[in-house]
Structure formats: structure tokens, C-alpha cells
Scaffold this motif. Sequence first.
Motif, PDB file in Angstrom:
ATOM      1  N   ALA A 276       0.810  -1.218   0.000  1.00  0.00           N
ATOM      2  CA  ALA A 276       0.000   0.000   0.000  1.00  0.00           C
ATOM      3  C   ALA A 276       0.843   1.268   0.000  1.00  0.00           C
ATOM      4  O   ALA A 276       0.491   2.258  -0.659  1.00  0.00           O
ATOM      5  CB  ALA A 276      -0.950   0.000   1.200  1.00  0.00           C
ATOM      6  N   PHE A 277       1.971   1.266   0.713  1.00  0.00           N
ATOM      7  CA  PHE A 277       2.737   2.500   0.884  1.00  0.00           C
ATOM      8  C   PHE A 277       4.186   2.392   0.443  1.00  0.00           C
ATOM      9  O   PHE A 277       4.841   3.407   0.244  1.00  0.00           O
ATOM     10  CB  PHE A 277       2.682   2.945   2.355  1.00  0.00           C
ATOM     11  N   VAL A 278       4.691   1.184   0.312  1.00  0.00           N
ATOM     12  CA  VAL A 278       6.070   0.994  -0.134  1.00  0.00           C
ATOM     13  C   VAL A 278       6.114  -0.179  -1.109  1.00  0.00           C
ATOM     14  O   VAL A 278       5.292  -1.099  -1.013  1.00  0.00           O
ATOM     15  CB  VAL A 278       7.023   0.722   1.046  1.00  0.00           C
ATOM     16  N   PRO A 279       7.058  -0.185  -2.046  1.00  0.00           N
ATOM     17  CA  PRO A 279       7.218  -1.350  -2.923  1.00  0.00           C
ATOM     18  C   PRO A 279       7.671  -2.557  -2.102  1.00  0.00           C
ATOM     19  O   PRO A 279       8.489  -2.438  -1.191  1.00  0.00           O
ATOM     20  CB  PRO A 279       8.301  -0.907  -3.918  1.00  0.00           C
ATOM     21  N   THR A 280       7.156  -3.710  -2.434  1.00  0.00           N
ATOM     22  CA  THR A 280       7.509  -4.916  -1.682  1.00  0.00           C
ATOM     23  C   THR A 280       8.952  -5.340  -1.928  1.00  0.00           C
ATOM     24  O   THR A 280       9.497  -6.137  -1.169  1.00  0.00           O
ATOM     25  CB  THR A 280       6.575  -6.072  -2.053  1.00  0.00           C
ATOM     26  N   ASP A 281       9.590  -4.822  -2.992  1.00  0.00           N
ATOM     27  CA  ASP A 281      10.982  -5.191  -3.277  1.00  0.00           C
ATOM     28  C   ASP A 281      11.935  -4.714  -2.196  1.00  0.00           C
ATOM     29  O   ASP A 281      13.050  -5.251  -2.071  1.00  0.00           O
ATOM     30  CB  ASP A 281      11.418  -4.601  -4.622  1.00  0.00           C
ATOM     31  N   THR A 282      11.530  -3.714  -1.418  1.00  0.00           N
ATOM     32  CA  THR A 282      12.399  -3.202  -0.366  1.00  0.00           C
ATOM     33  C   THR A 282      12.263  -3.980   0.939  1.00  0.00           C
ATOM     34  O   THR A 282      12.985  -3.696   1.893  1.00  0.00           O
ATOM     35  CB  THR A 282      12.068  -1.724  -0.098  1.00  0.00           C
ATOM     36  N   MET A 283      11.373  -4.966   0.992  1.00  0.00           N
ATOM     37  CA  MET A 283      11.126  -5.710   2.220  1.00  0.00           C
ATOM     38  C   MET A 283      12.036  -6.928   2.304  1.00  0.00           C
ATOM     39  O   MET A 283      12.541  -7.412   1.275  1.00  0.00           O
ATOM     40  CB  MET A 283       9.662  -6.178   2.264  1.00  0.00           C
ATOM     41  N   PRO A 284      12.269  -7.438   3.524  1.00  0.00           N
ATOM     42  CA  PRO A 284      12.975  -8.716   3.650  1.00  0.00           C
ATOM     43  C   PRO A 284      12.227  -9.820   2.914  1.00  0.00           C
ATOM     44  O   PRO A 284      11.018  -9.731   2.699  1.00  0.00           O
ATOM     45  CB  PRO A 284      12.985  -8.962   5.164  1.00  0.00           C
TER      46      PRO A 284
ATOM     47  N   LYS B 154       8.307  -9.980   2.188  1.00  0.00           N
ATOM     48  CA  LYS B 154       7.871  -9.778   0.805  1.00  0.00           C
ATOM     49  C   LYS B 154       6.963 -10.916   0.345  1.00  0.00           C
ATOM     50  O   LYS B 154       5.964 -10.688  -0.350  1.00  0.00           O
ATOM     51  CB  LYS B 154       9.088  -9.675  -0.113  1.00  0.00           C
ATOM     52  N   ALA B 155       7.301 -12.137   0.765  1.00  0.00           N
ATOM     53  CA  ALA B 155       6.475 -13.282   0.385  1.00  0.00           C
ATOM     54  C   ALA B 155       5.065 -13.144   0.933  1.00  0.00           C
ATOM     55  O   ALA B 155       4.082 -13.458   0.244  1.00  0.00           O
ATOM     56  CB  ALA B 155       7.125 -14.575   0.883  1.00  0.00           C
ATOM     57  N   PHE B 156       4.942 -12.666   2.178  1.00  0.00           N
ATOM     58  CA  PHE B 156       3.620 -12.454   2.762  1.00  0.00           C
ATOM     59  C   PHE B 156       2.894 -11.301   2.078  1.00  0.00           C
ATOM     60  O   PHE B 156       1.702 -11.397   1.755  1.00  0.00           O
ATOM     61  CB  PHE B 156       3.724 -12.187   4.260  1.00  0.00           C
ATOM     62  N   ALA B 157       3.612 -10.194   1.843  1.00  0.00           N
ATOM     63  CA  ALA B 157       2.979  -9.017   1.243  1.00  0.00           C
ATOM     64  C   ALA B 157       2.481  -9.310  -0.166  1.00  0.00           C
ATOM     65  O   ALA B 157       1.444  -8.790  -0.587  1.00  0.00           O
ATOM     66  CB  ALA B 157       3.966  -7.853   1.220  1.00  0.00           C
ATOM     67  N   ASP B 158       3.197 -10.156  -0.891  1.00  0.00           N
ATOM     68  CA  ASP B 158       2.805 -10.442  -2.269  1.00  0.00           C
ATOM     69  C   ASP B 158       1.514 -11.261  -2.354  1.00  0.00           C
ATOM     70  O   ASP B 158       0.803 -11.202  -3.365  1.00  0.00           O
ATOM     71  CB  ASP B 158       3.933 -11.179  -2.989  1.00  0.00           C
ATOM     72  N   ILE B 159       1.220 -12.048  -1.308  1.00  0.00           N
ATOM     73  CA  ILE B 159      -0.017 -12.845  -1.324  1.00  0.00           C
ATOM     74  C   ILE B 159      -1.109 -12.227  -0.447  1.00  0.00           C
ATOM     75  O   ILE B 159      -2.196 -12.786  -0.330  1.00  0.00           O
ATOM     76  CB  ILE B 159       0.251 -14.292  -0.862  1.00  0.00           C
ATOM     77  N   ASN B 160      -0.808 -11.092   0.147  1.00  0.00           N
ATOM     78  CA  ASN B 160      -1.775 -10.383   0.973  1.00  0.00           C
ATOM     79  C   ASN B 160      -2.925  -9.889   0.090  1.00  0.00           C
ATOM     80  O   ASN B 160      -2.689  -9.212  -0.921  1.00  0.00           O
ATOM     81  CB  ASN B 160      -1.095  -9.202   1.662  1.00  0.00           C
ATOM     82  N   PRO B 161      -4.177 -10.216   0.405  1.00  0.00           N
ATOM     83  CA  PRO B 161      -5.297  -9.734  -0.428  1.00  0.00           C
ATOM     84  C   PRO B 161      -5.332  -8.222  -0.574  1.00  0.00           C
ATOM     85  O   PRO B 161      -5.767  -7.712  -1.620  1.00  0.00           O
ATOM     86  CB  PRO B 161      -6.533 -10.259   0.314  1.00  0.00           C
ATOM     87  N   VAL B 162      -4.879  -7.502   0.449  1.00  0.00           N
ATOM     88  CA  VAL B 162      -4.857  -6.046   0.352  1.00  0.00           C
ATOM     89  C   VAL B 162      -3.916  -5.598  -0.761  1.00  0.00           C
ATOM     90  O   VAL B 162      -4.184  -4.617  -1.467  1.00  0.00           O
ATOM     91  CB  VAL B 162      -4.458  -5.423   1.706  1.00  0.00           C
ATOM     92  N   SER B 163      -2.811  -6.323  -0.944  1.00  0.00           N
ATOM     93  CA  SER B 163      -1.875  -5.984  -2.018  1.00  0.00           C
ATOM     94  C   SER B 163      -2.531  -6.135  -3.385  1.00  0.00           C
ATOM     95  O   SER B 163      -2.315  -5.316  -4.289  1.00  0.00           O
ATOM     96  CB  SER B 163      -0.626  -6.870  -1.934  1.00  0.00           C
ATOM     97  N   PHE B 164      -3.343  -7.188  -3.559  1.00  0.00           N
ATOM     98  CA  PHE B 164      -4.053  -7.357  -4.822  1.00  0.00           C
ATOM     99  C   PHE B 164      -5.023  -6.205  -5.067  1.00  0.00           C
ATOM    100  O   PHE B 164      -5.129  -5.693  -6.195  1.00  0.00           O
ATOM    101  CB  PHE B 164      -4.806  -8.693  -4.826  1.00  0.00           C
ATOM    102  N   ILE B 165      -5.716  -5.792  -4.007  1.00  0.00           N
ATOM    103  CA  ILE B 165      -6.677  -4.690  -4.155  1.00  0.00           C
ATOM    104  C   ILE B 165      -5.959  -3.389  -4.496  1.00  0.00           C
ATOM    105  O   ILE B 165      -6.377  -2.651  -5.390  1.00  0.00           O
ATOM    106  CB  ILE B 165      -7.504  -4.541  -2.862  1.00  0.00           C
ATOM    107  N   VAL B 166      -4.858  -3.106  -3.797  1.00  0.00           N
ATOM    108  CA  VAL B 166      -4.113  -1.878  -4.053  1.00  0.00           C
ATOM    109  C   VAL B 166      -3.552  -1.882  -5.472  1.00  0.00           C
ATOM    110  O   VAL B 166      -3.625  -0.874  -6.195  1.00  0.00           O
ATOM    111  CB  VAL B 166      -2.982  -1.710  -3.018  1.00  0.00           C
ATOM    112  N   THR B 167      -2.980  -3.018  -5.897  1.00  0.00           N
ATOM    113  CA  THR B 167      -2.452  -3.110  -7.260  1.00  0.00           C
ATOM    114  C   THR B 167      -3.552  -2.905  -8.287  1.00  0.00           C
ATOM    115  O   THR B 167      -3.367  -2.214  -9.302  1.00  0.00           O
ATOM    116  CB  THR B 167      -1.789  -4.480  -7.474  1.00  0.00           C
ATOM    117  N   ALA B 168      -4.716  -3.502  -8.038  1.00  0.00           N
ATOM    118  CA  ALA B 168      -5.843  -3.352  -8.966  1.00  0.00           C
ATOM    119  C   ALA B 168      -6.293  -1.902  -9.044  1.00  0.00           C
ATOM    120  O   ALA B 168      -6.590  -1.387 -10.142  1.00  0.00           O
ATOM    121  CB  ALA B 168      -6.992  -4.248  -8.518  1.00  0.00           C
TER     122      ALA B 168
END
Length: 276
Positions: free
Chosen positions: A210-218, A222-236
Motif C-alpha cells: 500500500a505505501f512501499v514497494p515490496t521489493d524493499t522488504m525482507p 515480501k512473500a507475505f505481502a505479495d499474497i496479501n489480499p490487500v496488495s491485490f486490491i491496491v495493485t488493482a
Amino acid sequence: MTAVDVRESVQPSPPVVDLSRGPSLRDSASQTVDMAWRALIKMRRKPEQFIDVAVMPILFTVMFAYVFGGAISGDVSDYLPLMIPGILAQTVLIASMTTGTQLRDDMDKGVTDRFRSFPMSRLAPLAGPMLADVLRYAIAIVLTFSTGWVMGYRPDGGIFGVLGASALLIIAGWSLGWVFCWIGSIARSAQSVQGLSMMIMFPLTFLSNAFVPTDTMPGWLKAFADINPVSFIVTAVRDLANNGTVTGAVGWSLVACAALIAVFAPLAMIGYSRAR
């Protein structure tokens, strides 16, 4: 037999109401609209219910843009296309928590006991307030887009992209509202509903893209953020508002919303029926 006895004997008997039969689909829809109108009247009499959708969008948009914009994107204007969809998702999803809190408050006051004593649909007291919450989601979306516009955000998706993103956000908020509705039906107090809801929403919101690119995460985060439903909604929402494109993230978001409704709407109705 007297004349009075004759008149009494020919009077029609009162109609018998079969309470064993549930209300029809038409009755359920009508009762849902009535419950939605009741919720709107409550909102009008308690304007503080609009604080989370009237103040938080403006506060979070200004605060996050000027605090994190330079650090993450180098410039506030460059950060807005990344941040505004995240703020939209966060505001709408947090606003959906009110559904469970209000339901538990009605239960504590005995209002739902009276509803259950009526020959009315068990769905109406749940779906009605959630239908009224669509107005709250719309207010949050309009204020967030307006604040971003004042700060320089220009969604390249155009009017149709913005409308598509708004519709997706309303669907997401409404579907997640069933989760909090279920929590409200099984929790012991309105305060506990709010506490449990915050424990669910804040990790889901902030441990996402939502607020930062997941590439900057550990890697594990990052694995959790990429499958987080909120991430799909924000990307959409980003794809729709910023580019005007319907991508796979839109489809996955709708699938996630449908799954939430399919699972938690029945659970909420069961919890509501069994609650005391």
C-alpha cells in the motif's frame, strides 16, 4: 338464535399468518432496504460516525505524502500515484470495521432481540447496515481523490479508471464488512469488536504494497505481502486509476471478495441467530 348471534356467526375469521414460513426473497430485499434506511437515520443523528471517512482520508493523505514522499520516491508528486491507491484501500477497509461495532452495540442494547422476535429475514439486520455503509465508503473515496487532486495527483486512467477503482473499493469494503459483522456477532462487547478488528486490519494494511514497494522488504515479509489480499486490491486500484487497465489483479481481487462473502456471510448469519 338471536340476530346478534347470526351476525357473529357469519363474520369472517381473521387471516392466519404462517410464521413457520420464512420471508420471501422480495420481502427480504424490502426489509434490507428498511434496515439500510434505519442505519442512514442513525448516521444523520450521530455525525461522529463519519469521522473515520471524513477526517482520516485527508489526514492520512497529507501526512503520508509529506512524511514518506521524499524518502520513498524522492518527491511528493512522484509518491502520490503510489500512495493514493494505498490510502484509498486503507480508508475503505478500516471504515468497514464499523459494521461489526454497530452490530454488537445493537445486540448489547437489545435491539436485535426485538428484530429476531419479528417474522423478518435474518439477513436484513445484517445486510441493511452494510448497504448503508456504501455511502460512507463513497465519501471516503471522493475525499481521498479530491485531496490527492489538490496536492497534484492526476490519475491517468481518466474518469472511467477512477470510477472502476471506486467500484472495486466499494466491493472490497462491503465484502470485508462481512468479516467484521461475524466478529460483531460472536464478540462480547463493542470495544472487543473494535480491538479485534484493529488487530486484523493494521497488519493486513501495512504489511502490503500500500505505501512501499515490496521489493524493499525482507524476503519472508515480501512473500507475505505479495499474497496479501490487500496488495491485490491496491495493485488493482493502481492499474485502474493510474493506467485505466483491467489486469489480473482486478480479477484476483474480485475472487477474494467473493470468497469472503461466501465464507463469512453465512457465519455472520449463524452467529447472529445464536447470539444472546
